[in-house]
Design an enzyme around this catalytic site. Structure first.
Site, PDB file in Angstrom:
ATOM      1  N   HIS A 117       3.148  -7.284   8.439  1.00  7.92           N
ATOM      2  CA  HIS A 117       3.030  -7.131   6.980  1.00  7.92           C
ATOM      3  C   HIS A 117       1.754  -6.348   6.629  1.00  7.92           C
ATOM      4  O   HIS A 117       1.784  -5.430   5.803  1.00  7.92           O
ATOM      5  CB  HIS A 117       3.020  -8.530   6.332  1.00  7.92           C
ATOM      6  CG  HIS A 117       2.768  -8.543   4.860  1.00  7.92           C
ATOM      7  ND1 HIS A 117       3.786  -8.650   3.931  1.00  7.92           N
ATOM      8  CD2 HIS A 117       1.622  -8.470   4.141  1.00  7.92           C
ATOM      9  CE1 HIS A 117       3.261  -8.637   2.711  1.00  7.92           C
ATOM     10  NE2 HIS A 117       1.954  -8.534   2.807  1.00  7.92           N
ATOM     11  N   GLU A 118       0.655  -6.676   7.272  1.00  8.57           N
ATOM     12  CA  GLU A 118      -0.610  -5.991   6.971  1.00  8.57           C
ATOM     13  C   GLU A 118      -0.581  -4.538   7.459  1.00  8.57           C
ATOM     14  O   GLU A 118      -1.075  -3.643   6.778  1.00  8.57           O
ATOM     15  CB  GLU A 118      -1.800  -6.748   7.585  1.00  8.57           C
ATOM     16  CG  GLU A 118      -1.968  -8.188   7.079  1.00  8.57           C
ATOM     17  CD  GLU A 118      -2.079  -8.302   5.569  1.00  8.57           C
ATOM     18  OE1 GLU A 118      -2.588  -7.356   4.932  1.00  8.57           O
ATOM     19  OE2 GLU A 118      -1.643  -9.334   5.013  1.00  8.57           O
ATOM     20  N   HIS A 121       1.132  -2.486   4.913  1.00 10.78           N
ATOM     21  CA  HIS A 121       0.291  -2.114   3.756  1.00 10.78           C
ATOM     22  C   HIS A 121      -0.491  -0.830   4.076  1.00 10.78           C
ATOM     23  O   HIS A 121      -0.692   0.014   3.209  1.00 10.78           O
ATOM     24  CB  HIS A 121      -0.715  -3.226   3.435  1.00 10.78           C
ATOM     25  CG  HIS A 121      -0.184  -4.312   2.546  1.00 10.78           C
ATOM     26  ND1 HIS A 121       0.530  -4.054   1.400  1.00 10.78           N
ATOM     27  CD2 HIS A 121      -0.289  -5.667   2.628  1.00 10.78           C
ATOM     28  CE1 HIS A 121       0.843  -5.203   0.817  1.00 10.78           C
ATOM     29  NE2 HIS A 121       0.372  -6.202   1.542  1.00 10.78           N
ATOM     30  N   GLU A 177       3.957  -5.528  -2.205  1.00 17.12           N
ATOM     31  CA  GLU A 177       4.139  -6.716  -1.362  1.00 17.12           C
ATOM     32  C   GLU A 177       5.562  -6.780  -0.811  1.00 17.12           C
ATOM     33  O   GLU A 177       5.776  -7.101   0.356  1.00 17.12           O
ATOM     34  CB  GLU A 177       3.817  -7.996  -2.135  1.00 17.12           C
ATOM     35  CG  GLU A 177       2.341  -8.164  -2.476  1.00 17.12           C
ATOM     36  CD  GLU A 177       1.438  -8.176  -1.241  1.00 17.12           C
ATOM     37  OE1 GLU A 177       1.929  -8.416  -0.118  1.00 17.12           O
ATOM     38  OE2 GLU A 177       0.248  -7.890  -1.388  1.00 17.12           O
TER      39      GLU A 177
HETATM   40 ZN   LIG Z   1       0.460  -8.298   1.354  1.00 19.60          ZN
END
Ligand SMILES: [Zn+2]
Length: 267
Positions: A117-118, A121, A177
């Site tokens: 997830h990071e 980003h 997100e």
């Molecule tokens: Zn996030």
């Protein structure tokens, strides 16, 4: 008209045109900003240096990075010795996971989910977009001309500090997100993990929010509710990859023997 005034006008036109995510920052500038911001985080956040744990997180990160898309950012992985459950990404490469989140995870695939997830980003340039928007909002400070023009390393350091202090890198839009969840889930599956780990991790955060809200307060203030994210991911969950490993269990045992992590609120 000066060069920076021309650029200012161009930015206003872009902003007025209602373009959402405008990345005015080049990849090189983004990496420089992230490097400066990371140096500052390293001065302020207690980082866990225990070799088994750090080596494990870096290896999981490297396996994910090998299958990630987008620019070849200089990714790096760090463990904050905080008990609160959280993780964050800085532009251009640095990824941080809190020890509390490592301890709350019950399977390796959940750790891979956080890191994926990071990484998403960063690879989707969300932090660069955030920095661009913040700079547009702060044109009065004259930052934009500097970053687009001949910004010196002192300027970069100052800008990184300002953006960091304003939490610009730590809070993304709900769309960002969702994209990080989606891109991260696909990434972890490509890298060989069972992507249900992403949903399991969100369920852990949800349980923790009910049981011990203080431990997830920062996370919840910077992310959409786990419930909302789980509902969106259920449709696309993928099976079949690695769920757990002996190495993950060793890391957990190692963490239990270390002195307790500090609390963010005491810093
Ligand atoms: Zn996030």
């Amino acid at each position: 008209m000066s060069r920076s005034m021309v650029m200012l006008g161009a930015v206003w036109m872009l902003a007025a045109a209602g373009l959402g995510a405008i990345s005015l920052i080049s990849v090189e500038q983004e990496i420089a900003l992230g490097r400066e911001a990371n140096a500052q985080v390293q001065r302020e956040v207690p980082s866990l240096q225990e070799r088994t744990v750090l080596g494990y997180v870096r290896d999981i990160g490297a396996r994910l990075v090998a299958r990630s898309q987008g620019e070849a950012y200089p990714y790096s992985f760090h463990v904050a010795d905080y008990r609160e459950l959280n993780a964050f990404a800085l532009p251009g490469g640095p990824v941080w996971i809190h020890r509390g989140l490592l301890e709350a995870a019950t399977r390796e695939s959940q750790v891979a989910a956080v890191l994926a997830h990071e990484i998403a980003h960063i690879s989707e340039r969300h932090a660069a977009d955030q920095a661009s928007k913040s700079l547009i909002a702060n044109l009065g400070l004259g930052l934009l001309g500097a970053i687009l023009g001949n910004g010196t390393s002192a300027t970069t350091t100052r800008m990184a500090a300002g953006l960091l202090a304003n939490g610009v890198f730590l809070k993304f839009s709900r769309d960002d997100e969702r994209e990080a969840d989606r891109v991260g889930m696909a990434l972890m599956a490509r890298a060989g993990w069972d992507s249900r780990g992403m949903i399991e991790l969100l369920e852990i955060l949800e349980r923790e929010a009910a049981r011990n809200p203080g431990q997830v307060a920062t996370f919840l203030s910077t992310h959409p509710s786990p419930e909302d994210r789980i509902a969106r991911l259920r449709a696309s969950d993928g099976h079949g990859g690695t769920r757990d490993s002996g190495r993950f269990r060793d890391v957990r045992a190692r963490l239990r023997r270390l002195p307790p992590a500090s609390s963010m609120s005491r810093n």
